[in-house]
Design an enzyme around this catalytic site. Structure first.
Site, PDB file in Angstrom:
ATOM      1  N   GLU A  42      55.137  24.875  23.800  1.00 24.61           N
ATOM      2  CA  GLU A  42      54.243  22.986  22.724  1.00 24.61           C
ATOM      3  C   GLU A  42      55.616  22.189  23.794  1.00 24.61           C
ATOM      4  O   GLU A  42      56.787  22.354  24.464  1.00 24.61           O
ATOM      5  CB  GLU A  42      55.542  23.259  21.498  1.00 24.61           C
ATOM      6  CG  GLU A  42      55.435  22.036  20.925  1.00 24.61           C
ATOM      7  CD  GLU A  42      53.672  21.114  21.039  1.00 24.61           C
ATOM      8  OE1 GLU A  42      53.582  20.790  21.861  1.00 24.61           O
ATOM      9  OE2 GLU A  42      53.273  20.958  19.828  1.00 24.61           O
ATOM     10  N   ASP A  82      48.486  19.946  18.535  1.00 19.41           N
ATOM     11  CA  ASP A  82      48.630  18.649  18.193  1.00 19.41           C
ATOM     12  C   ASP A  82      47.063  18.583  18.532  1.00 19.41           C
ATOM     13  O   ASP A  82      46.696  17.144  18.029  1.00 19.41           O
ATOM     14  CB  ASP A  82      49.571  18.392  19.045  1.00 19.41           C
ATOM     15  CG  ASP A  82      49.632  17.989  20.221  1.00 19.41           C
ATOM     16  OD1 ASP A  82      48.178  18.435  20.912  1.00 19.41           O
ATOM     17  OD2 ASP A  82      50.110  16.983  21.715  1.00 19.41           O
TER      18      ASP A  82
HETATM   19  O1  AHR Z   1      52.251  21.933  25.001  1.00 22.19           O
HETATM   20  C1  AHR Z   1      51.646  21.247  26.137  1.00 22.19           C
HETATM   21  C2  AHR Z   1      51.049  20.340  24.621  1.00 22.19           C
HETATM   22  O2  AHR Z   1      52.426  19.105  24.419  1.00 22.19           O
HETATM   23  C3  AHR Z   1      50.446  20.913  23.373  1.00 22.19           C
HETATM   24  O3  AHR Z   1      49.347  21.714  23.513  1.00 22.19           O
HETATM   25  C4  AHR Z   1      50.633  20.211  22.710  1.00 22.19           C
HETATM   26  O4  AHR Z   1      51.167  20.158  20.999  1.00 22.19           O
HETATM   27  C5  AHR Z   1      51.711  18.635  22.946  1.00 22.19           C
HETATM   28  O5  AHR Z   1      50.507  17.558  23.064  1.00 22.19           O
END
Ligand code: AHR
Ligand code: AHR
Length: 480
Positions: A203, A279
């Protein structure tokens, strides 16, 4: 034994096991996945044969004369952690109500020990998720995971992931995910070479090693079939990978958590994602054949045994085309079969790709506009590209889901947009021409303009009425 029998023996049992290609427990005889067909919306479950390999013939029979989507990827662990169409979150998907697209059931054909099966071909916009999984790691708890992927199908968008993510489909902060990433994104982390790389999506960061940014020990991967593994426990995590068709796994990183606030301890939430970011970022592409998540941190020895099991499954490529054969180097013309339009052929007017009425007595210029040289697919030579007869170096490609004639700019995106796979015509006549990169989408004439259309998608040109006829073309020797 299957991979999950091996993980059990190692004391780190599977809490989720997903595959459209085979049973991951030797005793598993339940459904592997569900498909839904376009003709009547009916669904059916595809189960393994006695060999453990999916019954692809049952899918082919159920989907004959129409299109099929993969609607459910069943969890074989017994916990009910099935993957279904991902809902909107921080980002919305392209389907109605902000859901992501479902994958075509035929985009990723393979064989396992000589038996046909289908993987999950994730185009940009496609994603699967379970936000209410049970038994997956939460907080800083230990887990492992692996996935078998197509090492030649990737891009740099966020994020072709499989693994643990947020339960609300939103970015809830550093350390709220722990998933396998595969692709050549350079936004957060990179390895050696130009990619693609196996990284961990933790994340707000794809990590290729101990710290954010470049970690040269994480190699570019070029295997057709890739085994990718990520595991994590308190202040320890690892990236491992190898060729899913031969040999052993290598460790690309094993060590402490990133020294950035939020990643130690972790705050895993336990949802499961496939093909998207935490996300619901959904611009990425890739192909998934099988994968699992475990409870507990698997030993390297356990993972090495799983890799041997994967190699023994003998993944191999299968043809991407069917129906009437095309000869590379030949000139073809493609005639519409819809009742309105049976004297119309796929042609171009400048960069517009349309249908025009053409016959043997047409002017030479029009005959050339309606003739295409068959080339080996620019992105995949198991499929085709179509070069203009009168504008050499220009090819039919899709752009915003319309077909246009553009000069080849040499980019990976152009090659992918210009690669199409033929199959027997869906209405029983001639051939249908499927986009390699969006295999739910076919050459379709709609108001005499050409698109790549899906059977019942959100665009006007995705209309189900006349779909089968509009996507079926009789291919003959070119007019010119
Ligand atoms: O960590 C990379 C990305 O960052 C994740 O998959 C996403 O949730 C956020 O935009
Ligand atoms: O046609 C769909 C996509 O639209 C193509 O892949 C891309 O070139 C454009 O943005």
């Amino acid at each position: 034994a299957g991979p999950c029998d091996i993980y059990s023996s190692g004391g780190t049992p599977c809490v989720a096991a997903h595959s459209t290609t085979r049973a991951l427990f030797s005793a598993y005889t339940g459904p592997l996945y569900q498909v839904k067909r376009g003709s009547d919306g009916a669904t059916t479950a595809i189960s393994p044969l006695s060999s453990g390999v999916a019954n692809a013939a049952a899918q082919d029979a159920f989907c004959a004369g129409t299109t099929c989507l993969i609607t459910i990827i069943y969890d074989q662990s017994g916990r009910g952690n099935h993957l279904t169409q991902a809902p909107p979150g921080g980002f919305s998907g392209p389907e109605s109500n902000g859901y992501d697209n479902l994958a075509s059931a035929i985009g990723a054909p393979v064989t396992l020990n000589g038996q046909k099966a289908y993987g999950v071909f994730v185009s940009p916009g496609t994603g699967y998720r379970n936000n209410a999984a049970s038994g997956t790691a939460k907080g800083d708890a230990a887990e492992g995971m692996y996935a078998v992927l197509d090492g030649t199908h990737y891009n740099g968008a966020c994020c072709f992931d499989y693994g643990n993510a947020e339960t609300n489909s939103r970015d809830t902060g550093n350390g709220h995910m722990e998933a396998i990433y595969f692709g050549d994104s350079t936004v957060w982390g990179t390895g050696s070479g130009k990619g693609p790389w196996i990284m961990a999506d933790l994340e707000n960061g794809l990590f290729s090693g101990s710290s954010a940014g470049n970690n040269a020990n994480d190699p570019s991967i070029s295997y057709r079939f890739v085994t990718a593994a990520i595991k994590g426990q308190p202040n320890q995590w690892a990236i491992r990978g190898g060729n899913a068709a031969s040999g052993s796994l290598s460790t690309f990183y094993s060590g402490a958590r990133p020294q950035v606030s939020g990643y130690n301890p972790m705050s895993k939430e336990g949802a499961i994602i496939l093909g998207i970011g935490g996300d619901n970022s959904n611009g990425a592409q890739g192909t998934f054949y099988e994968g699992v998540m475990t409870s507990g941190y698997p030993s390297d020895a356990t993972e090495n045994s799983v890799q041997a099991n994967i190699v023994a499954a003998r993944y191999a490529v299968a043809p991407l085309t069917s129906g009437p054969a095309l000869t590379v180097g030949s000139s073809i013309s493609l005639r519409a079969t819809t009742a309105c339009c049976t004297t119309r052929y796929i042609a171009h007017s400048g960069s517009t790709v349309d249908t025009q009425v053409v016959s043997s007595s047409s002017a030479t210029a029009l005959k050339q506009q309606a003739s295409w040289t068959v080339r080996a697919g620019l992105a995949n030579n198991a499929c085709f590209s179509f070069e203009s007869r009168d504008t050499s170096g220009s090819y039919i490609r899709h752009s915003n889901f319309g077909l246009v004639l553009n000069a080849n700019d040499g980019s990976k995106l152009f090659a992918e947009d210009a690669t199409f796979c033929t199959q027997a015509g869906i209405n029983g006549q001639g051939s249908s021409v499927r986009s390699w990169s969006y295999p739910t989408r076919y050459f379709r004439h709609y108001n005499n303009t050409l698109y790549i259309a899906s059977n019942g998608g959100v665009h006007v040109f995705d209309a189900t009425a006349a779909f089968n006829d509009d996507v079926s073309f009789v291919i003959s020797a070119g007019f010119a």
